[in-house]
Write an enzyme that holds these catalytic residues in place. Sequence first.
Site, short mmCIF file in Angstrom:
data_model
loop_
_atom_site.label_atom_id
_atom_site.label_comp_id
_atom_site.label_asym_id
_atom_site.label_seq_id
_atom_site.Cartn_x
_atom_site.Cartn_y
_atom_site.Cartn_z
CB SER A 131 -9.33 18.02 -23.73
OG SER A 131 -8.56 17.23 -22.86
CG HIS A 188 -6.95 14.79 -26.42
ND1 HIS A 188 -7.67 14.17 -25.40
CD2 HIS A 188 -6.25 15.78 -25.81
CE1 HIS A 188 -7.39 14.74 -24.25
NE2 HIS A 188 -6.53 15.71 -24.47
CD GLU A 192 -7.73 10.98 -21.62
OE1 GLU A 192 -8.64 10.32 -21.08
OE2 GLU A 192 -7.91 12.14 -22.09
#
Length: 471
Positions: A131, A188, A192
């Site tokens: 990421s 994740h 987000e």
Amino acid sequence: MVMRKSDIGLIGLATMGANLALNIEDKGFVVSVYNRTADRTKAFIEHRAKGKNISAHFSMEDFVKSLDKPRRIILMVKAGEAVDEFLNQLLVYLESGDVVVDGGNSHFKDTERRMKMLEEHSIHFMGVGISGGEEGALKGPCIMAGGPPEAEEIMRPVFVKIAAKVEDDVCYGYMGSGGAGHFVKMVHNGIEYAIMQAIAEVYDIFTVLLGLGAPAVSRIFAEWNAGELNSFLLEIASEVLAKIDEETKRPLVELILDKAGQKGTGKWTSQTAMDLGVPVPTIDAAVSARNVSALKEERVAASKTITCTTNVRHVDKPSLISEAKSSLYCTMLIAFAQGMSLISMASKEFGYATKLREVARIWRGGCIIRARLLNMIMDVYSRRPDLTNLLLDSAYAKELCERQVEWRSLISTAKLSGIPCPAIASALDYFDSFRRERLPANLIQALRDRFGAHGYERIDKPGTFHTDWGS
């Protein structure tokens, strides 16, 4: 003269792959690269990689032969069929003990299937979440590794050197066996989605209720980013809102069509949470909001036919800004709590043995959801490593309780003014539901028993019961 073989190979030279190759070379490794289209390989080696310890290869055989053993190969290709195609090509040339890493956004179940397939050939396969976008790939991403421990040991020297750093702390971590790396990256991305949606909702409220233009909202976000709300997404939201279109001299964001795209990882998070029975309503709301945004033609038609307009409430500007700040902070806390609870359940269900403190630690730098509040989350898991939900920690819950009045006030104002705020509102509903000792699910159980004889449990005695409700 015998040329030195490459330390690592990388397949896929789109922006992320090219930047990652340059990052790896910059940290002292010799790199071999290969791309499906030769033109892209040639352009990369003649321009961005010119003069660097990077060699270009135009056949899979030459690419594999250029690598030192055990071979270390990173795939940076589109998730799905492309990964399987490249694995099939590589299998012809790889040997026992070689390591292949999928650095794309593959579904964790696909990763586990591929892991078993390569295991039959004694080849290690890892699913690694990377990421940070294109800038992170070049300057230092957050890296979430998953797969066989022996493969992680082989890849660790590379990952540790290329990962982002927070002070002296490296944002690389081993998330566990199997598809753990890609699972954590999926969650994740779900978080987000939720944070971006919440930021967009605050922007919308400021625009409609306060009449603020994008530059003014940008300044507010920049001010917030200097404090407890400090985060990468708020930082870049401020940057985006400040951007002026050169042609029209208007804020560029106002010229962008209001249809949000998605690549599927948010949806996967919601689907997986449903399968595991873990509520993540704020992530769900963010996914649904993108789906609603895609219905542009229908929304335009509805805006002309659904005429039950709502009067915009008169609001006090300083109060609303303060309420929005608290609401955004609370929504971020809830989004992280939901994501971490999903990782906790998956770790038990799939045997990943993921350490939640380690997840919070590496998310503090390099990744898209990096935020100051992750320091607090890391501290919670330092004290209580097996905590199933962050809301069960009194210090974490206190952060929400202290801001709940402003949080409720903002949502009330938005709702009475006809402004949707699905992420912020769902976060409050989750908070209120989670802290209720008794919910109205007793009626649901009674109804299920009435129409389907599903049975129910009682609070006053053990066992499962069924009632003939019609008599």
